[in-house]
Design an enzyme around this catalytic site. Structure first.
Site, PDB file in Angstrom:
ATOM      1  N   GLU A 142      55.411 103.945 133.838  1.00  0.00           N
ATOM      2  CA  GLU A 142      56.249 102.902 133.537  1.00  0.00           C
ATOM      3  C   GLU A 142      57.806 103.280 133.726  1.00  0.00           C
ATOM      4  O   GLU A 142      58.049 104.573 133.467  1.00  0.00           O
ATOM      5  CB  GLU A 142      56.073 102.521 131.970  1.00  0.00           C
ATOM      6  CG  GLU A 142      54.805 101.483 131.978  1.00  0.00           C
ATOM      7  CD  GLU A 142      54.556 101.151 130.534  1.00  0.00           C
ATOM      8  OE1 GLU A 142      54.918 101.700 129.539  1.00  0.00           O
ATOM      9  OE2 GLU A 142      54.136 100.067 130.192  1.00  0.00           O
ATOM     10  N   GLU A 185      56.153  97.748 134.664  1.00  0.00           N
ATOM     11  CA  GLU A 185      55.669  97.600 133.236  1.00  0.00           C
ATOM     12  C   GLU A 185      54.106  97.630 133.421  1.00  0.00           C
ATOM     13  O   GLU A 185      53.646  96.906 134.314  1.00  0.00           O
ATOM     14  CB  GLU A 185      56.164  96.371 132.731  1.00  0.00           C
ATOM     15  CG  GLU A 185      55.370  95.847 131.396  1.00  0.00           C
ATOM     16  CD  GLU A 185      55.970  97.015 129.976  1.00  0.00           C
ATOM     17  OE1 GLU A 185      55.289  96.914 129.043  1.00  0.00           O
ATOM     18  OE2 GLU A 185      57.175  97.371 130.323  1.00  0.00           O
ATOM     19  N   HIS A 227      72.502  78.459 137.013  1.00  0.00           N
ATOM     20  CA  HIS A 227      73.128  78.935 138.240  1.00  0.00           C
ATOM     21  C   HIS A 227      74.660  78.849 138.168  1.00  0.00           C
ATOM     22  O   HIS A 227      75.214  77.875 137.640  1.00  0.00           O
ATOM     23  CB  HIS A 227      72.816  78.167 139.532  1.00  0.00           C
ATOM     24  CG  HIS A 227      71.274  78.611 139.914  1.00  0.00           C
ATOM     25  ND1 HIS A 227      71.108  79.554 140.723  1.00  0.00           N
ATOM     26  CD2 HIS A 227      70.329  77.737 139.773  1.00  0.00           C
ATOM     27  CE1 HIS A 227      69.723  79.657 141.100  1.00  0.00           C
ATOM     28  NE2 HIS A 227      69.196  78.661 140.356  1.00  0.00           N
TER      29      HIS A 227
END
Length: 898
Positions: free
Chosen positions: A206, A211, A282
């Site tokens: 990891e 993950e 955004h």
């Protein structure tokens, strides 16, 4: 917005949120079941968050426990409140008080005035959770408000840099250092494979971009659906990465999920659905979706298919990805509402409205200290009566508010009231003189704050005194059951505006007191219909410094108005009224039924017309169909009509219509009216005077310097334009543009058109100009081809530097020239791919118009294309009309021929 069930009480002059019964006291709270303790904590923290974000207020709760003695809040409640504000400053925002079984938490408005931090980099909103995740090492962390603010600021800066540098879409991000590592390449190889062995050890650990998760033994799809909103945004916000589901995070062994427990197609759909629900915000123009790919890999065990292994590959995102809407609350329309991600980011990143140009930054508080605003007096119908502040007349707020110690002022205000009312109010003022402070009297503080007035109110007085919170006195001519509601509503609005508009950062409440005249002329107090909240001593104005700070905020509240550009550019811009504008706005409409207002170019005539329409509505409780706004141009008519404050028509339509319901008329830009369809002035006067005993309002705004035709205007002779007022301070235009206006007015003075009243030239001797306001003026002589290129390149420059297409207008002399030339300009603009900059297309008709049609409106950037007049005697009038449309940047381009 999502809403919660907490009640905002409406009978107080402050935001008071009732959170119901709550168990208080550390030992009492320890005895509660966890679910009840958490539910109570959620109610209290939601209310606190909403008040911090909404100008402050009071949380009111009843003790659920039976303790009669004073109790503390409880550590878990206190801790949850501390997490809302910077840790060293808990006491600056919260104060508690217990009265019997009622417990109050007094909440000060969130502000950026804490001296230990740079307010320019402080988040502007409080949140229970940002819902913004990011990776750090092998962990996922939720960002606090401070980190979220820094993260969003960096994302916005990156998006702006992408647009400025090469106009490439910000979504095309360069690979991070992690994506160049061997571990990233090995992870990509696993993602590409189609088969894994049960128990196979993955060749990488990891890391920040990798993950490992195991499948839950039960409810596989629900587990994945709950995992995606945490890990996908974390990777997207931190450079991208891989989420491997079906691997032991310690041994790195592939375990997968048994095939009978999961359907691959269904799992992919669940993941896609979960990602599609992630809120995104955004700053860039391309606005892509979250980039991800899902791979379901077969897991074999001893040569047979055992089950499936899932990999989600997440791309680095250009802007911000949330797991859900931030847990942040505000009071809106007296309801507690949870902000959307877009609203939260907008408020989080909000800064005071500024004008940035030529290295100089202006905001509303700096403007109030600017040399132009020195010496502004609050005059006319709102007066400040000095109540022996330090034993002398005192200038408050660097000259912005002048305290007057003159009993005749009261008679001026109450001139139309009976002598009994005058005597009563005079005695009231001198009774209050025992306090150190000032009493600001107004016909109606409600109308001053853009609320509806009340006919039974003689006047309102705001007492700002030492060792007391501000107190609003409402004086009624007779007993009125609704008088307290009027006073409470006015005080509530004033308190909100002091904080949210005036920027006051201290603790503040506005207390109310309603008085009425008894038959004998003696003052009698009307008892409140509810028990007033007893605020802590910290809400009293402790010294003159605190008084001055509050009065300066009050001045901004009274003088501020929403600029036209707020609608055009999509964000709020506040301007301040000049002293003369405020005097005009404050006129007693009962005594000013007909009025001519002469105003120089850029002096704010149309703004004042709108303000007066709003005041007519509130003073006379008029519906919009009773007020008529008349102008010459369709664009200006449409602009006013969209405000929904009155009926708006052009002169031609006005002359065709019967106007049966109309009682009040506002005429704007009257210098360009004509008589071709009939005598408009006679018709307007007849309509406004239908009720002989109570005529309506007829106000006419005009400026002969901006007359752009030579026919008869239909106005009465200048000598007959009485009563009249003059607006002589030019406030709209930057200094270079203002100087150009001065020069052109001198040219008109030297050779005025034949329909220009010579005596009107006297107004020039009274003119004043705002100094040192940044901007620029350029004049060029170009052939058509180079003129088109010049405009396109200038637009490209402005759009790259943060302006919107709605900031820009290209003006021609006639509408026929607009149709003839605008396509050439649009083609040149499109070649420079300006449409990448904003969602709003640059190729809009609203960027092109004629000088005459655009009269009364404004833009930050104005291009005047080959200005010319049919008659040379009105050429300089046309130039004045053109130049006064520009706030900051003006380009006058004359056409030369090869």
């Amino acid at each position: 917005m999502n809403r919660c069930s907490l009640v905002v009480e409406s009978c107080y002059p402050d935001l008071v949120i009732n959170v119901g019964e709550v168990t208080l006291g550390e030992e009492n709270r320890k005895k509660l079941q966890k679910i009840q303790r958490d539910q109570e904590k959620v109610r209290v923290t939601q209310a606190a968050c909403a008040l911090l974000n909404s100008g402050g207020g009071v949380i009111w709760m009843k003790l659920a426990n039976n303790d009669e003695h004073l109790v503390e809040m409880g550590l878990d409640l206190e801790k949850s409140l501390r997490e809302l504000v910077p840790s060293p400053h808990f006491e600056a925002f919260f104060e508690t008080k217990q009265e019997g079984r009622c417990f109050y938490i007094f909440v000060k408005s969130w502000s950026s005035d804490i001296s230990t931090e740079d307010s320019s980099v402080r988040p502007r909103i409080c949140s229970l959770s940002s819902s913004l995740y990011r990776r750090s090492g092998t962990s996922v962390f939720i960002m606090d408000s401070r980190n979220a603010f820094d993260f969003l600021k960096a994302k916005r800066r990156d998006a702006e840099c992408e647009m400025i540098n090469d106009f490439s879409p910000p979504s095309k991000m360069s690979k991070t250092v992690y994506q160049n590592s061997s571990e990233f390449d090995l992870a990509f190889e696993i993602f590409q494979t189609h088969r894994l062995e049960y128990g196979q050890i993955l060749p990488f650990p990891e890391s920040q971009f990798i993950e490992f998760k195991q499948f839950s033994t039960k409810h596989i799809q629900e587990y994945v659906k709950n995992t995606v909103p945490e890990y996908v945004p974390a990777f997207a916000n931190t450079g991208g990465g891989y989420l491997f589901i079906g691997v032991d995070d310690k041994s790195k062994k592939v375990l997968g999920c048994a095939k009978e427990n999961v359907d691959p197609s269904s799992l992919e759909s669940v993941i896609a659905g979960a990602v599609s629900k992630l809120p995104v915000v955004h700053f860039c123009s391309s606005k892509p979706q979250v980039g991800f790919k899902t791979k379901i890999i077969d897991v074999f065990r001893m040569g047979e298919l055992y089950g499936y292994f899932c990999v989600i590959k997440v791309e680095q995102f250009c802007c911000a990805v949330f797991s859900q809407a931030p847990n942040s609350w505000m009071v809106k329309d007296m309801l507690l509402c949870c902000l959307t991600a877009e609203e939260w980011v907008q408020r989080m990143m909000y800064v005071d409205p500024v004008e940035k140009d030529q290295g100089k930054v202006w905001n509303i508080k700096q403007l109030s200290n600017n040399s132009y605003f020195q010496g502004i007096l609050i005059l006319s119908r709102s007066w400040a009566v000095d109540l022996n502040l330090q034993g002398k007349q005192t200038v408050i707020c660097d000259g912005l508010l002048v305290a007057l110690n003159s009993p005749p002022v009261l008679y001026t205000i109450l001139g139309e009231q009976d002598a009994e009312g005058q005597d009563y109010c005079t005695r009231t003022a001198f009774t209050l003189k025992q306090k150190l402070g000032i009493l600001i009297l107004s016909r109606s503080w409600a109308v001053d704050l853009n609320l509806q007035g009340k006919q039974t109110v003689i006047c309102d007085g705001l007492l700002v005194a030492l060792n007391s919170p501000p107190v609003l006195y409402t004086i009624l001519g007779e007993q009125d059951a609704e008088g307290q509601d009027y006073c409470t509503r006015t005080a509530f609005t004033l308190k909100q505006k002091l904080v949210n508009t005036g920027g006051y950062t201290g603790r503040v409440c506005v207390m109310t007191k309603v008085l009425h005249l008894s038959p004998g002329g003696n003052p009698e107090s009307l008892e409140d219909s509810h028990s007033a909240i007893d605020y802590p001593m910290s809400y009293n104005l402790a010294n003159t410094k605190e008084m001055e700070a509050l009065l300066q905020s009050l001045v901004i509240v009274l003088l501020s108005f929403r600029s036209f550009l707020s609608d055009q550019v999509g964000y709020e811009i506040l301007n301040l009224l000049t002293a003369k504008q405020y005097e005009l706005f404050s006129k007693n409409l009962d005594n000013s039924r007909e009025l001519f207002i002469h105003g120089l170019p850029g002096s704010g005539k149309t703004i004042m017309a709108m303000k007066i329409i709003e005041k007519i509505r509130n003073t006379f409780k008029c519906k919009e169909d009773r007020i008529l706004y008349v102008c010459e141009n369709q664009l200006l008519r449409n602009f006013i009509s969209n405000k929904k404050i009155c009926q708006a028509v052009t002169r031609k339509t006005f002359m065709r219509n019967v106007c049966e319901k109309i009682e009040h008329i506002i005429i704007d830009e009257a210098q360009n009216f004509r008589l071709e369809d009939g005598d408009w002035y006679k018709k307007a006067k007849n309509i406004s005077q239908r009720k002989k005993d109570c005529p309506g309002i007829l106000w006419i705004f005009l400026d002969y310097f901006q007359t752009t035709h030579l026919t008869c205007t239909g106005l009465p002779p200048l000598s007959a334009q009485y009563p009249k007022e003059e607006l002589t301070t030019v406030v709209r235009n930057a200094t270079p543009i203002a100087r150009f206006l001065q020069q052109e007015m001198q040219m008109v003075k030297g050779n005025p058109p034949r329909n220009f009243p010579r005596e009107y030239l006297e107004i020039l001797h009274k003119s004043t100009w705002v100094l040192d306001v940044p901007g620029n003026l350029e004049t060029e002589n170009l052939d058509l081809e180079n003129m088109v290129i010049y405009v396109a390149e200038k637009c490209q420059y402005f759009l790259r530097n943060g302006y919107s297409p709605k900031d820009i207008i290209v003006l021609f002399s006639t509408t026929s020239e607009v149709e003839e030339y605008k396509d050439k300009f649009l083609t040149a603009m499109r070649k420079r791919t300006m449409s990448q900059i904003n969602d709003a297309p640059i190729c809009g008709d609203d960027m092109f118009d004629s000088v005459r049609r655009f009269s009364g409106l404004e833009r930050n950037i104005v291009f005047g294309i080959n200005p010319r007049a049919e008659d040379p005697t009105i050429f300089h009038n046309l130039l004045l009309c053109l130049a006064s449309r520009a706030r900051k940047h003006l380009f006058i381009l004359q056409l030369s021929y090869k």
